[in-house]
Scaffold this motif. Structure first.
Motif, mmCIF file in Angstrom:
data_model
loop_
_atom_site.group_PDB
_atom_site.id
_atom_site.type_symbol
_atom_site.label_atom_id
_atom_site.label_comp_id
_atom_site.label_asym_id
_atom_site.label_seq_id
_atom_site.Cartn_x
_atom_site.Cartn_y
_atom_site.Cartn_z
ATOM 1 N N ARG A 78 0.848 -1.190 0.000
ATOM 2 C CA ARG A 78 0.000 0.000 0.000
ATOM 3 C C ARG A 78 0.888 1.247 0.000
ATOM 4 O O ARG A 78 1.884 1.309 0.713
ATOM 5 C CB ARG A 78 -0.884 0.009 1.247
ATOM 6 C CG ARG A 78 -1.955 -1.061 1.208
ATOM 7 C CD ARG A 78 -2.640 -1.229 2.525
ATOM 8 N NE ARG A 78 -2.931 0.059 3.176
ATOM 9 C CZ ARG A 78 -3.763 0.200 4.186
ATOM 10 N NH1 ARG A 78 -4.380 -0.860 4.672
ATOM 11 N NH2 ARG A 78 -3.979 1.365 4.731
ATOM 12 N N ASP A 79 0.500 2.238 -0.789
ATOM 13 C CA ASP A 79 1.334 3.441 -0.869
ATOM 14 C C ASP A 79 1.050 4.446 0.248
ATOM 15 O O ASP A 79 1.734 5.458 0.362
ATOM 16 C CB ASP A 79 1.213 4.112 -2.243
ATOM 17 C CG ASP A 79 -0.216 4.460 -2.606
ATOM 18 O OD1 ASP A 79 -1.095 4.402 -1.718
ATOM 19 O OD2 ASP A 79 -0.454 4.795 -3.783
ATOM 20 N N ASP A 80 0.049 4.154 1.083
ATOM 21 C CA ASP A 80 -0.234 5.051 2.208
ATOM 22 C C ASP A 80 0.415 4.575 3.508
ATOM 23 O O ASP A 80 0.109 5.067 4.584
ATOM 24 C CB ASP A 80 -1.755 5.199 2.414
ATOM 25 C CG ASP A 80 -2.438 3.878 2.743
ATOM 26 O OD1 ASP A 80 -1.827 2.806 2.515
ATOM 27 O OD2 ASP A 80 -3.586 3.911 3.226
ATOM 28 N N VAL A 81 1.341 3.600 3.396
ATOM 29 C CA VAL A 81 2.045 3.082 4.563
ATOM 30 C C VAL A 81 3.508 3.509 4.476
ATOM 31 O O VAL A 81 4.168 3.247 3.473
ATOM 32 C CB VAL A 81 1.953 1.530 4.624
ATOM 33 C CG1 VAL A 81 2.804 0.979 5.752
ATOM 34 C CG2 VAL A 81 0.514 1.079 4.779
ATOM 35 N N ASP A 82 3.990 4.189 5.519
ATOM 36 C CA ASP A 82 5.394 4.598 5.573
ATOM 37 C C ASP A 82 6.269 3.360 5.765
ATOM 38 O O ASP A 82 6.050 2.573 6.698
ATOM 39 C CB ASP A 82 5.593 5.582 6.736
ATOM 40 C CG ASP A 82 7.039 6.010 6.864
ATOM 41 O OD1 ASP A 82 7.431 6.957 6.165
ATOM 42 O OD2 ASP A 82 7.779 5.371 7.650
ATOM 43 N N LEU A 83 7.255 3.175 4.876
ATOM 44 C CA LEU A 83 8.061 1.947 4.889
ATOM 45 C C LEU A 83 8.873 1.793 6.171
ATOM 46 O O LEU A 83 8.982 0.689 6.712
ATOM 47 C CB LEU A 83 9.010 1.918 3.694
ATOM 48 C CG LEU A 83 8.388 1.516 2.363
ATOM 49 C CD1 LEU A 83 9.457 1.443 1.288
ATOM 50 C CD2 LEU A 83 7.681 0.174 2.477
ATOM 51 N N GLY A 132 8.577 -5.273 15.497
ATOM 52 C CA GLY A 132 8.022 -5.161 16.842
ATOM 53 C C GLY A 132 7.039 -6.278 17.135
ATOM 54 O O GLY A 132 7.049 -6.881 18.215
ATOM 55 N N MET A 133 6.187 -6.585 16.149
ATOM 56 C CA MET A 133 5.199 -7.643 16.335
ATOM 57 C C MET A 133 5.888 -9.009 16.481
ATOM 58 O O MET A 133 5.568 -9.779 17.390
ATOM 59 C CB MET A 133 4.215 -7.663 15.153
ATOM 60 C CG MET A 133 3.133 -8.702 15.319
ATOM 61 S SD MET A 133 1.706 -8.533 14.214
ATOM 62 C CE MET A 133 2.424 -8.203 12.631
ATOM 63 N N ILE A 134 6.854 -9.283 15.604
ATOM 64 C CA ILE A 134 7.531 -10.582 15.657
ATOM 65 C C ILE A 134 8.340 -10.700 16.957
ATOM 66 O O ILE A 134 8.244 -11.693 17.680
ATOM 67 C CB ILE A 134 8.451 -10.778 14.434
ATOM 68 C CG1 ILE A 134 7.621 -10.857 13.151
ATOM 69 C CG2 ILE A 134 9.293 -12.038 14.591
ATOM 70 C CD1 ILE A 134 8.450 -10.769 11.885
ATOM 71 N N ASN A 135 9.135 -9.675 17.254
ATOM 72 C CA ASN A 135 10.026 -9.755 18.409
ATOM 73 C C ASN A 135 9.273 -9.803 19.737
ATOM 74 O O ASN A 135 9.777 -10.344 20.717
ATOM 75 C CB ASN A 135 11.023 -8.589 18.406
ATOM 76 C CG ASN A 135 12.005 -8.695 17.248
ATOM 77 O OD1 ASN A 135 12.133 -9.726 16.614
ATOM 78 N ND2 ASN A 135 12.690 -7.613 16.971
ATOM 79 N N ARG A 151 9.455 -1.170 11.312
ATOM 80 C CA ARG A 151 9.539 -1.195 12.779
ATOM 81 C C ARG A 151 8.370 -1.955 13.392
ATOM 82 O O ARG A 151 8.537 -2.714 14.347
ATOM 83 C CB ARG A 151 9.587 0.233 13.325
ATOM 84 C CG ARG A 151 10.917 0.886 13.083
ATOM 85 C CD ARG A 151 10.969 2.271 13.661
ATOM 86 N NE ARG A 151 12.305 2.810 13.456
ATOM 87 C CZ ARG A 151 12.571 4.093 13.404
ATOM 88 N NH1 ARG A 151 11.615 4.979 13.546
ATOM 89 N NH2 ARG A 151 13.805 4.507 13.234
ATOM 90 N N LEU A 152 7.182 -1.739 12.858
ATOM 91 C CA LEU A 152 6.007 -2.423 13.397
ATOM 92 C C LEU A 152 6.069 -3.930 13.144
ATOM 93 O O LEU A 152 5.690 -4.730 14.007
ATOM 94 C CB LEU A 152 4.718 -1.834 12.814
ATOM 95 C CG LEU A 152 4.398 -0.402 13.258
ATOM 96 C CD1 LEU A 152 3.208 0.151 12.475
ATOM 97 C CD2 LEU A 152 4.115 -0.352 14.753
ATOM 98 N N LEU A 153 6.544 -4.307 11.961
ATOM 99 C CA LEU A 153 6.665 -5.728 11.624
ATOM 100 C C LEU A 153 7.628 -6.415 12.591
ATOM 101 O O LEU A 153 7.308 -7.453 13.188
ATOM 102 C CB LEU A 153 7.139 -5.879 10.173
ATOM 103 C CG LEU A 153 7.117 -7.270 9.561
ATOM 104 C CD1 LEU A 153 5.719 -7.863 9.589
ATOM 105 C CD2 LEU A 153 7.644 -7.213 8.126
#
Length: 199
Positions: free
Chosen positions: A145-150, A159-162, A155-157
């Motif tokens: 999605r182009d409305d998501v800051d990479l 954060g969720m896994i860790n 960081r969120l990805l």
């Protein structure tokens, strides 16, 4: 903590005990005396196999890092569209984290106070950068999605896994199946990341 029996002592079991103690007391708060008591062997027996606690830290962290970097060499991480490779890496990272829970927990807790910890943090950054690169490629291919800051998405990805190390327990009451956890991480992350065309 269970005491290891002297007659079943191996370098591998010593490493497992060391990781348990490091995670419980913190690396800096662990002495060779703590390790020898937890393993049920003398300090001289430990020194027979390793130079000291920092070598045990390095061996433990290398085990976690080897598991993570091996993912990046798997066919699912190397072939196909970047979004599919990213999904594969995300799933497998969650799986490796749960399979090697004490070792990855230790890796995620190092703070850079020793040469080994600084090396570990550098290697972690390297892994993170390779995953971030997959996100960039997926965006360039039009699958994110182009409305998501990479940078935020990366960081969120992670954060969720860790965060899995903080609550996942492989045994006991309320045990969740590792495959279910990994699949849920992927579903939640990629429902928010993929464009509808790439879903």
């Amino acid at each position: 903590m269970t005491m290891a029996k002297r007659d079943t002592y191996t370098p591998e079991s010593l490493l497992a005990v060391a990781v348990e103690v490091f995670n419980e007391r913190g690396y800096d708060g662990t002495s060779m005396e703590h390790l020898s008591r937890a393993a049920g062997i003398s300090k001289s027996s430990i020194y027979h196999h390793v130079r000291g606690k920092e070598e045990l830290l390095r061996l433990a962290i290398r085990r976690a890092l080897d598991g993570l970097f091996a993912i990046l060499r798997e066919p699912g991480a190397c072939e196909g569209r970047a979004i599919d490779r990213l999904e594969h890496v995300t799933r497998r990272t969650a799986e490796v984290l749960m399979a090697e829970l004490p070792y990855v927990t230790l890796l995620l807790r190092v703070r850079g106070n020793t040469d080994t910890e600084r090396w570990a943090m550098e290697r972690r950054r390297e892994f993170d950068q390779q995953v971030a690169e997959l996100l960039k490629q997926a965006a360039a291919e039009g699958d994110l999605r182009d409305d998501v800051d990479l940078r935020l998405a990366t960081r969120l990805l992670f954060g969720m896994i860790n965060s899995i190390v903080e609550w996942y327990r492989p045994h006991g009451s309320g045990h969740m199946d590792g495959d279910d956890v990994a699949e849920t991480v992927v579903r939640m992350a990629f429902a928010g990341l993929r464009t509808s065309a790439s879903a």
